[in-house]
Design an enzyme around this catalytic site. Structure first.
Site, PDB file in Angstrom:
ATOM      1  N   ASP A  58       0.843  -1.197   0.005  1.00 44.71           N
ATOM      2  CA  ASP A  58      -0.165   0.078   0.058  1.00 44.71           C
ATOM      3  C   ASP A  58       0.719   1.287  -0.208  1.00 44.71           C
ATOM      4  O   ASP A  58       1.025   1.738   0.890  1.00 44.71           O
ATOM      5  CB  ASP A  58      -1.034   0.132   1.186  1.00 44.71           C
ATOM      6  N   PHE A  59       1.517   1.617  -1.101  1.00 42.02           N
ATOM      7  CA  PHE A  59       2.280   2.745  -1.212  1.00 42.02           C
ATOM      8  C   PHE A  59       1.640   3.781  -2.099  1.00 42.02           C
ATOM      9  O   PHE A  59       2.000   4.950  -2.379  1.00 42.02           O
ATOM     10  CB  PHE A  59       3.715   2.281  -2.107  1.00 42.02           C
ATOM     11  N   LYS A  60       0.215   3.636  -2.264  1.00 39.23           N
ATOM     12  CA  LYS A  60      -0.676   4.631  -2.993  1.00 39.23           C
ATOM     13  C   LYS A  60       0.213   5.313  -4.096  1.00 39.23           C
ATOM     14  O   LYS A  60       0.349   6.589  -3.856  1.00 39.23           O
ATOM     15  CB  LYS A  60      -1.236   5.580  -2.141  1.00 39.23           C
ATOM     16  N   GLY A 169     -11.517   0.899   6.559  1.00 39.67           N
ATOM     17  CA  GLY A 169     -12.502   1.852   7.346  1.00 39.67           C
ATOM     18  C   GLY A 169     -13.111   1.221   8.400  1.00 39.67           C
ATOM     19  O   GLY A 169     -13.945   1.985   8.834  1.00 39.67           O
ATOM     20  N   ALA A 172     -11.848   1.038  13.573  1.00 31.48           N
ATOM     21  CA  ALA A 172     -11.165   2.344  14.019  1.00 31.48           C
ATOM     22  C   ALA A 172     -11.856   3.554  13.491  1.00 31.48           C
ATOM     23  O   ALA A 172     -11.843   4.706  14.210  1.00 31.48           O
ATOM     24  CB  ALA A 172      -9.769   2.220  14.167  1.00 31.48           C
ATOM     25  N   GLY A 175     -16.367   2.151  10.352  1.00 31.68           N
ATOM     26  CA  GLY A 175     -17.167   1.276   9.436  1.00 31.68           C
ATOM     27  C   GLY A 175     -17.621  -0.006   9.924  1.00 31.68           C
ATOM     28  O   GLY A 175     -17.102  -0.619  10.888  1.00 31.68           O
ATOM     29  N   GLY A 190      -7.115  -2.836  10.373  1.00 32.41           N
ATOM     30  CA  GLY A 190      -5.790  -2.643  10.868  1.00 32.41           C
ATOM     31  C   GLY A 190      -5.979  -2.416  12.420  1.00 32.41           C
ATOM     32  O   GLY A 190      -5.816  -3.567  13.253  1.00 32.41           O
TER      33      GLY A 190
HETATM   34  O1  3DU Z   1      -8.351   2.219   9.942  1.00 27.58           O
HETATM   35  P1  3DU Z   1      -7.466   0.930  10.222  1.00 27.58           P
HETATM   36  O2  3DU Z   1      -6.304   0.832  11.255  1.00 27.58           O
HETATM   37  O3  3DU Z   1      -8.259  -0.188  10.092  1.00 27.58           O
HETATM   38  O4  3DU Z   1      -6.324   0.877   8.842  1.00 27.58           O
HETATM   39  C1  3DU Z   1      -6.917   0.976   7.488  1.00 27.58           C
HETATM   40  C2  3DU Z   1      -5.892   0.787   6.631  1.00 27.58           C
HETATM   41  O5  3DU Z   1      -6.162   0.925   5.428  1.00 27.58           O
HETATM   42  C3  3DU Z   1      -4.472   1.952   6.863  1.00 27.58           C
HETATM   43  O6  3DU Z   1      -3.445   1.120   6.331  1.00 27.58           O
HETATM   44  C4  3DU Z   1      -4.868   2.901   5.919  1.00 27.58           C
HETATM   45  O7  3DU Z   1      -3.695   3.729   5.467  1.00 27.58           O
HETATM   46  C5  3DU Z   1      -5.416   1.946   4.541  1.00 27.58           C
HETATM   47  N1  3DU Z   1      -6.533   2.822   3.810  1.00 27.58           N
HETATM   48  C6  3DU Z   1      -7.461   3.611   4.438  1.00 27.58           C
HETATM   49  O8  3DU Z   1      -7.794   3.556   5.731  1.00 27.58           O
HETATM   50  C7  3DU Z   1      -8.365   4.401   3.716  1.00 27.58           C
HETATM   51  C8  3DU Z   1      -8.149   4.412   2.420  1.00 27.58           C
HETATM   52  O9  3DU Z   1      -8.984   5.016   1.542  1.00 27.58           O
HETATM   53  C9  3DU Z   1      -7.089   3.574   1.740  1.00 27.58           C
HETATM   54  C10 3DU Z   1      -6.126   3.124   2.480  1.00 27.58           C
END
Ligand code: 3DU
Length: 212
Positions: A58-60, A169, A172, A175, A190
């Site tokens: 995930d380096f966008k 999403g 945390a 979603g 995550g």
């Molecule tokens: O919010 P969490 O901790 O569940 O992490 C979500 C992951 O997905 C995190 O690595 C973030 O950089 C990635 N991500 C998004 O949350 C939203 C996006 O639109 C794209 C990637």
């Protein structure tokens, strides 16, 4: 089947490797991004290969076509099996990511709409739909769409028929997996796993969507 993808945004090497190892039986893939790679190093990709799970970079990726190509080559040479790139850069830049990915037999996902509140300033409405259409035209394997907005995922699904939607999403960011998992091919989670008191139990609980 809705895959469960762990976003391993953990910056402490020992903790990250232990988490990946313990949760691996309940996962379909692990997504690594800047937090983990910049803190622990690109060589960690080879260590994580031992878990025998696909690794998503995930380096966008969001640059001119030539730079995108060079970045994506490094991603696959490092051992990843998929890459995530941005789509706002336009068709030629997306195409460079997709073409380089296919040279390696990997998968390329394009961010169509992000999940955080600020995303609605740019990545929304027709812009997101436009990016999703471009991703399909370029031959991407799928898109990234926000678990925080199931109505948007539903709309984007009409555009990416037959290809994948991966959705971050959950937890945390607010979603609800019960609303989103049925709409997508993979949920990306995550903090709801790696910050849980019992990450394995958290992964197992989310794992229930794999049969939905
Ligand atoms: O919010 P969490 O901790 O569940 O992490 C979500 C992951 O997905 C995190 O690595 C973030 O950089 C990635 N991500 C998004 O949350 C939203 C996006 O639109 C794209 C990637």
């Amino acid at each position: 089947m809705t895959e469960l993808i762990l976003a391993l945004d953990v910056t402490e090497k020992k903790k990250a490797l232990a988490l990946a190892h313990d949760c691996a039986p309940h996962l379909d893939a692990i997504k690594l991004g800047y937090p983990f790679i910049l803190s622990c190093g690109l060589s960690m990709v080879r260590e994580l290969e031992e878990e025998d799970l696909p690794l998503i970079a995930d380096f966008k990726v969001a640059d001119i076509p030539n730079t995108n190509r060079l970045i994506v080559e490094q991603v696959f040479d490092a051992g990843f099996s998929s890459v995530i790139c941005h789509g706002f850069t336009g068709k030629d830049s997306i195409q460079a990511c997709v073409d380089t990915t296919s040279d390696y037999g990997g998968a390329c996902f394009v961010v169509a709409e992000m999940s955080h509140p600020g995303a609605t300033e740019f990545f929304h409405g027709e812009t997101a739909a436009h990016i999703a259409r471009l991703a399909m035209e370029c031959g991407a394997d799928g898109i990234i769409a926000p678990a925080t907005r199931p109505d948007r995922v539903r709309m984007l699904r009409d555009i990416v028929k037959g290809r994948k939607i991966l959705s971050p999403g959950i937890g945390a960011q607010g979603g609800d997996p019960d609303r989103v998992a049925v709409l997508v091919d993979g949920i990306i989670v995550g903090r709801a796993i790696y910050e849980a008191k019992d990450p394995v139990a958290a992964a197992m609980a989310l794992n229930r969507f794999r049969s939905s």
